[in-house]
Design a protein around this motif. Structure first.
Motif, short mmCIF file in Angstrom:
data_model
loop_
_atom_site.label_atom_id
_atom_site.label_comp_id
_atom_site.label_asym_id
_atom_site.label_seq_id
_atom_site.Cartn_x
_atom_site.Cartn_y
_atom_site.Cartn_z
N THR A 186 -6.66 -32.23 -11.33
CA THR A 186 -7.77 -32.91 -11.84
C THR A 186 -7.77 -32.92 -13.30
OG1 THR A 186 -9.51 -31.02 -11.32
CG2 THR A 186 -9.18 -32.81 -9.87
N ASP A 187 -9.14 -33.95 -13.45
CA ASP A 187 -9.52 -34.61 -14.63
C ASP A 187 -10.93 -34.70 -15.35
OD1 ASP A 187 -8.86 -36.97 -17.80
OD2 ASP A 187 -9.84 -34.48 -17.78
N TYR A 188 -11.18 -34.37 -16.16
CA TYR A 188 -13.61 -34.85 -15.89
C TYR A 188 -13.56 -35.23 -17.54
CZ TYR A 188 -13.08 -31.95 -11.50
OH TYR A 188 -12.72 -31.13 -10.16
N ALA A 189 -14.76 -36.08 -17.13
CA ALA A 189 -15.32 -36.17 -18.53
C ALA A 189 -16.55 -35.06 -18.62
CB ALA A 189 -16.64 -37.28 -17.59
N ASP A 190 -16.42 -35.39 -20.19
CA ASP A 190 -17.10 -33.39 -20.65
C ASP A 190 -18.38 -33.71 -20.03
OD1 ASP A 190 -15.31 -34.44 -24.10
OD2 ASP A 190 -15.01 -33.31 -22.15
N SER A 191 -19.27 -34.28 -19.73
CA SER A 191 -20.77 -34.37 -19.64
C SER A 191 -20.43 -34.25 -18.19
CB SER A 191 -21.06 -36.15 -19.55
OG SER A 191 -20.00 -37.33 -18.86
N VAL A 192 -19.23 -34.28 -17.34
CA VAL A 192 -19.73 -33.52 -16.08
C VAL A 192 -18.81 -32.11 -15.56
CG1 VAL A 192 -20.54 -35.26 -15.12
CG2 VAL A 192 -17.92 -34.70 -15.14
N LYS A 193 -18.45 -31.79 -16.83
CA LYS A 193 -17.06 -30.08 -16.41
C LYS A 193 -18.01 -29.36 -16.39
CE LYS A 193 -13.35 -31.46 -18.87
NZ LYS A 193 -12.63 -31.68 -20.70
N GLY A 194 -17.62 -29.27 -15.25
CA GLY A 194 -18.29 -27.23 -15.02
C GLY A 194 -19.08 -27.65 -13.80
N ARG A 195 -19.42 -28.78 -13.76
CA ARG A 195 -20.38 -29.06 -12.50
C ARG A 195 -20.04 -30.02 -11.81
NH1 ARG A 195 -24.52 -31.98 -13.56
NH2 ARG A 195 -24.39 -33.06 -15.18
N PHE A 196 -18.81 -31.06 -11.93
CA PHE A 196 -18.78 -31.82 -10.97
C PHE A 196 -17.49 -31.18 -10.59
CE2 PHE A 196 -20.43 -35.92 -11.94
CZ PHE A 196 -22.43 -35.30 -11.87
N ILE A 197 -17.05 -31.55 -9.15
CA ILE A 197 -15.69 -30.94 -8.48
C ILE A 197 -14.98 -31.95 -7.30
CG2 ILE A 197 -14.39 -29.80 -7.40
CD1 ILE A 197 -16.62 -27.77 -7.76
N ILE A 198 -14.48 -32.68 -7.92
CA ILE A 198 -12.65 -33.77 -7.52
C ILE A 198 -12.39 -32.44 -6.62
CG2 ILE A 198 -11.49 -35.30 -7.46
CD1 ILE A 198 -12.86 -36.18 -9.79
N SER A 199 -11.53 -33.35 -4.95
CA SER A 199 -10.98 -32.66 -4.08
C SER A 199 -11.33 -34.08 -2.94
CB SER A 199 -12.02 -31.03 -3.49
OG SER A 199 -12.59 -32.09 -2.77
N ARG A 200 -9.61 -33.45 -2.36
CA ARG A 200 -9.42 -34.67 -2.05
C ARG A 200 -8.22 -33.97 -0.51
NH1 ARG A 200 -5.21 -38.12 -5.61
NH2 ARG A 200 -4.73 -39.00 -3.08
N ASP A 201 -8.07 -34.38 0.20
CA ASP A 201 -7.69 -34.15 1.71
C ASP A 201 -6.67 -34.75 1.97
OD1 ASP A 201 -6.97 -33.05 4.23
OD2 ASP A 201 -8.63 -32.80 4.76
N ASN A 202 -5.37 -35.08 2.18
CA ASN A 202 -4.39 -36.23 2.13
C ASN A 202 -4.20 -36.26 3.59
OD1 ASN A 202 -4.30 -37.09 -0.78
ND2 ASN A 202 -2.51 -35.66 -1.32
N ALA A 203 -4.83 -35.52 4.26
CA ALA A 203 -4.31 -35.16 5.94
C ALA A 203 -5.51 -36.27 6.68
CB ALA A 203 -4.50 -34.32 6.22
N LYS A 204 -6.53 -36.24 5.71
CA LYS A 204 -8.27 -37.14 6.20
C LYS A 204 -7.63 -38.57 5.56
CE LYS A 204 -10.22 -32.96 7.96
NZ LYS A 204 -11.77 -32.32 7.62
N SER A 205 -7.47 -38.52 4.73
CA SER A 205 -7.48 -39.65 3.54
C SER A 205 -9.01 -40.30 2.86
CB SER A 205 -6.64 -40.67 4.35
OG SER A 205 -5.93 -40.75 5.10
N THR A 206 -9.37 -38.69 2.59
CA THR A 206 -10.83 -38.70 2.05
C THR A 206 -10.61 -38.02 0.71
OG1 THR A 206 -11.30 -38.97 4.49
CG2 THR A 206 -12.60 -37.41 3.08
N LEU A 207 -11.76 -38.74 -0.15
CA LEU A 207 -11.88 -38.24 -1.22
C LEU A 207 -13.17 -37.24 -1.58
CD1 LEU A 207 -10.83 -38.05 -4.55
CD2 LEU A 207 -11.74 -39.39 -5.09
#
Length: 123
Positions: free
Chosen positions: A58-79
């Motif tokens: 993952t990569d984040y904008a500086d303005s959200v780093k540390g507060r926003f978390i991106i994850s994905r479940d490829n088995a569920k095709s969901t971000l």
């Protein structure tokens, strides 16, 4: 192209948390770098972060780093986008998007877009 449908969002008080979801269909979800963008009223759409299609890193904008978390479940095709410690300046319409690029911070690198979901944060 992948078809993206978003859910989640809403109105919360500052300091609260939300989870946004982005369900994909129509193509192989794991083949896409998946990103999140947001657009506040009267402003341009801005990069929030992405999950890389090759490594899932993952990569984040500086303005959200540390507060926003991106994850994905490829088995569920969901971000997912977990937003913590929300601030009034996080108020915006949030969009998920799919890209064939491995590293994609630019709006122009994304081919598929979700419909957007509103996040409103009150102080």
């Amino acid at each position: 192209q992948v078809h993206l449908v978003q859910s989640g969002g809403g109105s919360v008080q500052a300091g609260g948390s939300l989870r946004l979801s982005c369900a994909a269909s129509g193509d192989t979800f794991s083949s896409y770098t998946m990103g999140w963008f947001r657009q506040a009223r009267g402003k341009e759409r801005e990069f929030v972060g992405y999950s890389n299609r090759v490594h899932g890193s993952t990569d984040y904008a500086d303005s959200v780093k540390g507060r926003f978390i991106i994850s994905r479940d490829n088995a569920k095709s969901t971000l997912y986008l977990d937003i913590n410690d929300l601030k009034p300046e996080d108020t915006a319409r949030y969009y998920c998007a799919g890209s064939w690029y491995n590293f994609a911070r630019n709006v122009d690198h994304y081919e598929s877009w979700g419909q957007g979901t509103q996040v409103s944060v009150s102080s």
